[in-house]
Design a protein around this motif. Structure first.
Motif, mmCIF file in Angstrom:
data_model
loop_
_atom_site.group_PDB
_atom_site.id
_atom_site.type_symbol
_atom_site.label_atom_id
_atom_site.label_comp_id
_atom_site.label_asym_id
_atom_site.label_seq_id
_atom_site.Cartn_x
_atom_site.Cartn_y
_atom_site.Cartn_z
ATOM 1 N N MET A 1 30.711 43.343 49.630
ATOM 2 C CA MET A 1 30.917 43.200 48.195
ATOM 3 C C MET A 1 29.805 43.919 47.431
ATOM 4 S SD MET A 1 33.659 41.140 47.860
ATOM 5 C CE MET A 1 33.625 40.093 46.411
ATOM 6 N N CYS B 1 36.488 34.672 48.712
ATOM 7 C CA CYS B 1 36.654 35.446 47.495
ATOM 8 C C CYS B 1 38.145 35.687 47.283
ATOM 9 C CB CYS B 1 35.897 36.768 47.565
ATOM 10 S SG CYS B 1 36.430 37.863 48.906
ATOM 11 N N CYS C 1 41.889 41.483 36.413
ATOM 12 C CA CYS C 1 41.605 42.339 37.567
ATOM 13 C C CYS C 1 42.937 42.825 38.137
ATOM 14 C CB CYS C 1 40.856 41.571 38.650
ATOM 15 S SG CYS C 1 39.396 40.669 38.079
ATOM 16 N N ILE D 1 39.063 46.390 36.141
ATOM 17 C CA ILE D 1 38.595 45.063 35.761
ATOM 18 C C ILE D 1 38.190 45.132 34.299
ATOM 19 C CG2 ILE D 1 36.895 43.240 36.177
ATOM 20 C CD1 ILE D 1 36.577 44.390 39.030
ATOM 21 N N LEU E 1 41.931 44.898 46.236
ATOM 22 C CA LEU E 1 40.767 44.560 45.412
ATOM 23 C C LEU E 1 40.316 43.141 45.749
ATOM 24 C CD1 LEU E 1 38.854 45.289 43.036
ATOM 25 C CD2 LEU E 1 40.608 44.391 41.485
ATOM 26 N N TRP E 2 39.018 42.987 45.966
ATOM 27 C CA TRP E 2 38.418 41.678 46.207
ATOM 28 C C TRP E 2 37.399 41.401 45.097
ATOM 29 C CZ3 TRP E 2 39.338 45.400 49.819
ATOM 30 C CH2 TRP E 2 40.102 45.055 50.955
ATOM 31 N N VAL E 3 37.374 40.200 44.555
ATOM 32 C CA VAL E 3 36.412 39.853 43.499
ATOM 33 C C VAL E 3 35.843 38.461 43.742
ATOM 34 C CG1 VAL E 3 37.443 41.341 41.728
ATOM 35 C CG2 VAL E 3 38.250 38.982 41.982
ATOM 36 N N TYR F 1 32.493 42.849 43.797
ATOM 37 C CA TYR F 1 33.826 43.356 44.128
ATOM 38 C C TYR F 1 33.755 44.245 45.352
ATOM 39 C CZ TYR F 1 32.969 48.187 42.763
ATOM 40 O OH TYR F 1 32.501 49.483 42.725
#
Length: 222
Positions: A141, A11, A170, A87, A187-189, A61
């Motif tokens: 997530m 991700c 984002c 986001i 932040l992870w998406v 996320y």
């Protein structure tokens, strides 16, 4: 990077940086980025072909959220305030990308927010969705659905051969344009997808969501 709960093998990970003693929020967006000396220009907008109208953007996320520890350029916040990640998604009808000036020199006149203005000099914002992340998540997530609010209703989808039609943005810090935020936010998406409503489901709003069931092809609004 890897994160539990993602759909694939990896991700996207964003984090703030200290560049030449200037705060730089971590961000990922559809568009382009250019530098002229120490000044950066985030150019928002991407060409995308629609066959039906999405009612939402769905994604996964995870986030680490902390208090603001850097304030600059008269940002509307104070040290110690919670720094929110953000986001947002826009369906646009623009004849050019919108350029936001940042880096060692900002230009607040170039800043924009689809929640407060339905057009820019480049053209109309047909619809937008926005979500602020105010608390940290665990290491897994989380699934998120962002409803799209429409300013403009038309049967004609924007033409990607002539116009820029889509933005997804984002950022680890919602005031990153001001070079303001938390150095420790992350932040992870992953797993972005459109949500459609069924052809016989007319009402607007979250109750109308029918994930993975596309609307009639070839019609943007109906």
């Amino acid at each position: 990077t890897t994160k539990a709960g993602r759909g694939g093998n990896s991700c996207a990970e964003m984090s703030a940086q200290n560049i030449l003693s200037v705060f730089a929020a971590g961000n990922l967006f559809t568009g382009d980025f250019t530098m002229k000396g120490s000044v950066g220009y985030a150019q928002f907008g991407q060409k995308y072909t629609y066959s039906a109208r999405p009612v939402a953007l769905k994604l996964k996320y995870a986030a680490t959220i902390n208090p603001i520890d850097k304030v600059a350029n008269d940002a509307p916040a104070s040290k110690g305030d919670i720094d929110k990640a953000r986001i947002f998604v826009c369906i646009i009808d623009w004849n050019a990308r919108h350029s936001v000036q940042s880096g060692t020199s900002i230009n607040a006149k170039t800043f924009w927010d689809p929640a407060t203005k339905y057009s820019q000099p480049e053209g109309d914002i047909i619809g937008y969705g926005s979500y602020f992340i105010t608390t940290s998540t665990d290491d897994t997530m989380q699934e998120l659905t962002i409803p799209i609010n429409y300013y403009k209703k038309t049967d004609i989808a924007p033409n990607p051969e002539e116009k820029y039609t889509m933005i997804i943005s984002c950022a680890t810090s919602y005031l990153g344009d001001y070079l303001t935020g938390s150095y420790t936010n992350k932040l992870w998406v992953d797993d972005f997808e459109w949500v459609y409503r069924s052809p016989d489901n007319k009402p607007e709003g979250p109750a109308a969501f029918t994930p993975d069931l596309p609307a009639i092809a070839g019609r943007f609004f109906y």
